[in-house]
Design a protein around this motif. Structure first.
Motif, PDB file in Angstrom:
ATOM      1  N   GLU A 145       1.626   3.463  -3.809  1.00 39.79           N
ATOM      2  CA  GLU A 145       1.112   4.841  -3.800  1.00 39.79           C
ATOM      3  C   GLU A 145      -0.230   4.923  -3.085  1.00 39.79           C
ATOM      4  OE1 GLU A 145       2.632   7.719  -4.518  1.00 39.79           O
ATOM      5  OE2 GLU A 145       4.360   6.398  -4.769  1.00 39.79           O
ATOM      6  N   GLU A 146      -1.066   3.897  -3.241  1.00 39.89           N
ATOM      7  CA  GLU A 146      -2.335   3.877  -2.506  1.00 39.89           C
ATOM      8  C   GLU A 146      -2.083   3.813  -1.009  1.00 39.89           C
ATOM      9  OE1 GLU A 146      -5.397   1.164  -3.854  1.00 39.89           O
ATOM     10  OE2 GLU A 146      -4.688   1.380  -5.925  1.00 39.89           O
ATOM     11  N   LEU A 147      -1.088   3.026  -0.597  1.00 41.71           N
ATOM     12  CA  LEU A 147      -0.748   2.953   0.825  1.00 41.71           C
ATOM     13  C   LEU A 147      -0.220   4.299   1.319  1.00 41.71           C
ATOM     14  CD1 LEU A 147       0.834  -0.594   1.030  1.00 41.71           C
ATOM     15  CD2 LEU A 147      -1.237   0.178   2.192  1.00 41.71           C
ATOM     16  N   ASP A 202       4.238  -7.775 -11.410  1.00 35.67           N
ATOM     17  CA  ASP A 202       3.737  -6.663 -12.201  1.00 35.67           C
ATOM     18  C   ASP A 202       4.172  -5.376 -11.494  1.00 35.67           C
ATOM     19  OD1 ASP A 202       2.299  -4.665 -13.477  1.00 35.67           O
ATOM     20  OD2 ASP A 202       0.568  -5.962 -13.822  1.00 35.67           O
ATOM     21  N   GLU A 203       5.283  -4.812 -11.957  1.00 37.46           N
ATOM     22  CA  GLU A 203       5.884  -3.662 -11.286  1.00 37.46           C
ATOM     23  C   GLU A 203       4.954  -2.449 -11.257  1.00 37.46           C
ATOM     24  OE1 GLU A 203       9.942  -1.022 -11.559  1.00 37.46           O
ATOM     25  OE2 GLU A 203       9.932  -3.036 -12.409  1.00 37.46           O
ATOM     26  N   THR A 204       4.196  -2.256 -12.329  1.00 37.95           N
ATOM     27  CA  THR A 204       3.271  -1.123 -12.392  1.00 37.95           C
ATOM     28  C   THR A 204       2.193  -1.241 -11.317  1.00 37.95           C
ATOM     29  OG1 THR A 204       3.648  -0.957 -14.760  1.00 37.95           O
ATOM     30  CG2 THR A 204       1.705   0.154 -13.888  1.00 37.95           C
ATOM     31  N   LYS A 205       1.637  -2.439 -11.172  1.00 37.17           N
ATOM     32  CA  LYS A 205       0.605  -2.656 -10.148  1.00 37.17           C
ATOM     33  C   LYS A 205       1.194  -2.519  -8.752  1.00 37.17           C
ATOM     34  CE  LYS A 205      -2.697  -5.502 -12.651  1.00 37.17           C
ATOM     35  NZ  LYS A 205      -3.400  -6.792 -12.685  1.00 37.17           N
ATOM     36  N   GLY A 265     -13.490   5.036   6.033  1.00 35.85           N
ATOM     37  CA  GLY A 265     -13.196   3.860   5.217  1.00 35.85           C
ATOM     38  C   GLY A 265     -11.721   3.562   5.088  1.00 35.85           C
ATOM     39  N   LEU A 266     -10.898   4.145   5.962  1.00 37.07           N
ATOM     40  CA  LEU A 266      -9.449   3.961   5.839  1.00 37.07           C
ATOM     41  C   LEU A 266      -9.017   2.510   6.008  1.00 37.07           C
ATOM     42  CD1 LEU A 266      -7.976   7.111   7.596  1.00 37.07           C
ATOM     43  CD2 LEU A 266      -7.867   6.514   5.189  1.00 37.07           C
ATOM     44  N   ASP A 267      -9.646   1.795   6.916  1.00 35.01           N
ATOM     45  CA  ASP A 267      -9.271   0.391   7.109  1.00 35.01           C
ATOM     46  C   ASP A 267      -9.489  -0.407   5.826  1.00 35.01           C
ATOM     47  OD1 ASP A 267      -8.526   0.834   9.727  1.00 35.01           O
ATOM     48  OD2 ASP A 267     -10.440   0.179  10.561  1.00 35.01           O
ATOM     49  N   ASN A 268     -10.627  -0.154   5.174  1.00 38.75           N
ATOM     50  CA  ASN A 268     -10.915  -0.865   3.924  1.00 38.75           C
ATOM     51  C   ASN A 268      -9.961  -0.445   2.814  1.00 38.75           C
ATOM     52  OD1 ASN A 268     -13.036  -2.251   5.088  1.00 38.75           O
ATOM     53  ND2 ASN A 268     -14.557  -0.753   4.459  1.00 38.75           N
ATOM     54  N   LEU A 269      -9.665   0.865   2.728  1.00 42.55           N
ATOM     55  CA  LEU A 269      -8.730   1.338   1.708  1.00 42.55           C
ATOM     56  C   LEU A 269      -7.355   0.711   1.892  1.00 42.55           C
ATOM     57  CD1 LEU A 269      -9.568   5.157   1.491  1.00 42.55           C
ATOM     58  CD2 LEU A 269     -10.048   3.403  -0.213  1.00 42.55           C
ATOM     59  N   GLU A 270      -6.914   0.636   3.121  1.00 40.84           N
ATOM     60  CA  GLU A 270      -5.607   0.041   3.379  1.00 40.84           C
ATOM     61  C   GLU A 270      -5.605  -1.445   3.029  1.00 40.84           C
ATOM     62  OE1 GLU A 270      -2.332  -0.712   6.918  1.00 40.84           O
ATOM     63  OE2 GLU A 270      -4.001   0.660   7.316  1.00 40.84           O
ATOM     64  N   ALA A 271      -6.653  -2.155   3.430  1.00 44.58           N
ATOM     65  CA  ALA A 271      -6.731  -3.583   3.130  1.00 44.58           C
ATOM     66  C   ALA A 271      -6.727  -3.829   1.618  1.00 44.58           C
ATOM     67  CB  ALA A 271      -7.984  -4.181   3.772  1.00 44.58           C
ATOM     68  N   GLU A 272      -7.469  -3.001   0.883  1.00 48.70           N
ATOM     69  CA  GLU A 272      -7.501  -3.145  -0.571  1.00 48.70           C
ATOM     70  C   GLU A 272      -6.125  -2.890  -1.185  1.00 48.70           C
ATOM     71  OE1 GLU A 272     -10.599  -0.760  -2.343  1.00 48.70           O
ATOM     72  OE2 GLU A 272     -12.038  -1.440  -0.837  1.00 48.70           O
ATOM     73  N   TRP A 312      -3.203  -3.305   0.259  1.00 49.28           N
ATOM     74  CA  TRP A 312      -2.349  -4.451   0.566  1.00 49.28           C
ATOM     75  C   TRP A 312      -2.666  -5.621  -0.363  1.00 49.28           C
ATOM     76  CZ3 TRP A 312       2.016  -4.455   2.962  1.00 49.28           C
ATOM     77  CH2 TRP A 312       2.278  -3.544   3.976  1.00 49.28           C
ATOM     78  N   ASN A 313      -3.947  -5.869  -0.589  1.00 50.43           N
ATOM     79  CA  ASN A 313      -4.343  -6.963  -1.483  1.00 50.43           C
ATOM     80  C   ASN A 313      -3.808  -6.738  -2.900  1.00 50.43           C
ATOM     81  OD1 ASN A 313      -5.667  -8.386   0.508  1.00 50.43           O
ATOM     82  ND2 ASN A 313      -7.653  -7.463   0.064  1.00 50.43           N
ATOM     83  N   LYS A 314      -3.900  -5.506  -3.371  1.00 49.97           N
ATOM     84  CA  LYS A 314      -3.389  -5.185  -4.705  1.00 49.97           C
ATOM     85  C   LYS A 314      -1.878  -5.386  -4.778  1.00 49.97           C
ATOM     86  CE  LYS A 314      -6.995  -1.882  -5.921  1.00 49.97           C
ATOM     87  NZ  LYS A 314      -7.293  -0.464  -6.174  1.00 49.97           N
ATOM     88  N   LEU A 315      -1.188  -4.987  -3.714  1.00 50.39           N
ATOM     89  CA  LEU A 315       0.259  -5.149  -3.696  1.00 50.39           C
ATOM     90  C   LEU A 315       0.622  -6.633  -3.755  1.00 50.39           C
ATOM     91  CD1 LEU A 315       3.077  -3.905  -3.452  1.00 50.39           C
ATOM     92  CD2 LEU A 315       2.792  -3.951  -0.970  1.00 50.39           C
ATOM     93  N   LEU A 316      -0.064  -7.437  -2.966  1.00 51.77           N
ATOM     94  CA  LEU A 316       0.220  -8.876  -2.967  1.00 51.77           C
ATOM     95  C   LEU A 316      -0.162  -9.528  -4.289  1.00 51.77           C
ATOM     96  CD1 LEU A 316      -0.840  -9.708   0.683  1.00 51.77           C
ATOM     97  CD2 LEU A 316       1.478  -9.500  -0.237  1.00 51.77           C
ATOM     98  N   GLU A 317      -1.246  -9.051  -4.904  1.00 54.01           N
ATOM     99  CA  GLU A 317      -1.655  -9.574  -6.207  1.00 54.01           C
ATOM    100  C   GLU A 317      -0.621  -9.275  -7.281  1.00 54.01           C
ATOM    101  OE1 GLU A 317      -5.512  -8.000  -7.095  1.00 54.01           O
ATOM    102  OE2 GLU A 317      -6.461  -9.104  -5.462  1.00 54.01           O
ATOM    103  N   ALA A 318       0.071  -8.157  -7.143  1.00 55.07           N
ATOM    104  CA  ALA A 318       1.102  -7.805  -8.122  1.00 55.07           C
ATOM    105  C   ALA A 318       2.220  -8.841  -8.134  1.00 55.07           C
ATOM    106  CB  ALA A 318       1.672  -6.426  -7.813  1.00 55.07           C
ATOM    107  N   PHE A 319       2.398  -9.555  -7.039  1.00 54.73           N
ATOM    108  CA  PHE A 319       3.437 -10.580  -6.954  1.00 54.73           C
ATOM    109  C   PHE A 319       2.897 -11.981  -7.218  1.00 54.73           C
ATOM    110  CE2 PHE A 319       4.941  -7.081  -4.348  1.00 54.73           C
ATOM    111  CZ  PHE A 319       6.220  -6.915  -4.844  1.00 54.73           C
ATOM    112  N   SER A 320       1.592 -12.126  -7.305  1.00 60.24           N
ATOM    113  CA  SER A 320       1.017 -13.471  -7.437  1.00 60.24           C
ATOM    114  C   SER A 320       1.360 -14.129  -8.769  1.00 60.24           C
ATOM    115  CB  SER A 320      -0.504 -13.423  -7.236  1.00 60.24           C
ATOM    116  OG  SER A 320      -1.112 -12.694  -8.296  1.00 60.24           O
TER     117      SER A 320
END
Length: 92
Positions: free
Chosen positions: A11-13, A2-5, A70-77, A79-87
């Motif tokens: 961009e979040e990173l 999902d290229e958009t995700k 909350g930067l650690d949590n924002l970054e982790a989220e 990364w998770n979104k980026l990986l989900e885009a490829f799932s």
């Protein structure tokens, strides 16, 4: 994929990077003021301790107000979104 995700997650990173720069800049300014204070007050350790304590409290307030804590949590989220885009690609 999902290229958009994926692009949104990247961009979040990038936003996390900018927050890290701002946080580091703020901490650097605080450290510089402490170093100047340490150079100027050799005799009054009680005052210097209170000065450092106030800088610590200021830093904690800045971290909360700017969302740096909350930067650690924002970054982790992100990364998770980026990986989900490829799932979807790997599930097919």
């Amino acid at each position: 994929m999902d290229e958009t995700k994926a692009k949104s997650a990247v961009e979040e990173l990038r936003a996390v990077v900018m927050c890290l720069y701002r946080s580091a800049g703020n901490l650097d300014n605080i450290l510089q003021s402490i170093e100047l204070e340490l150079d100027g007050t050799k005799s009054d350790s009680l005052y210097t301790k209170a000065f450092c304590r106030s800088k610590r409290m200021y830093r904690e307030d800045v971290m909360k107000a700017a969302g740096f804590s909350g930067l650690d949590n924002l970054e982790a989220e992100a990364w998770n979104k980026l990986l989900e885009a490829f799932s979807k690609e790997t599930e097919s």
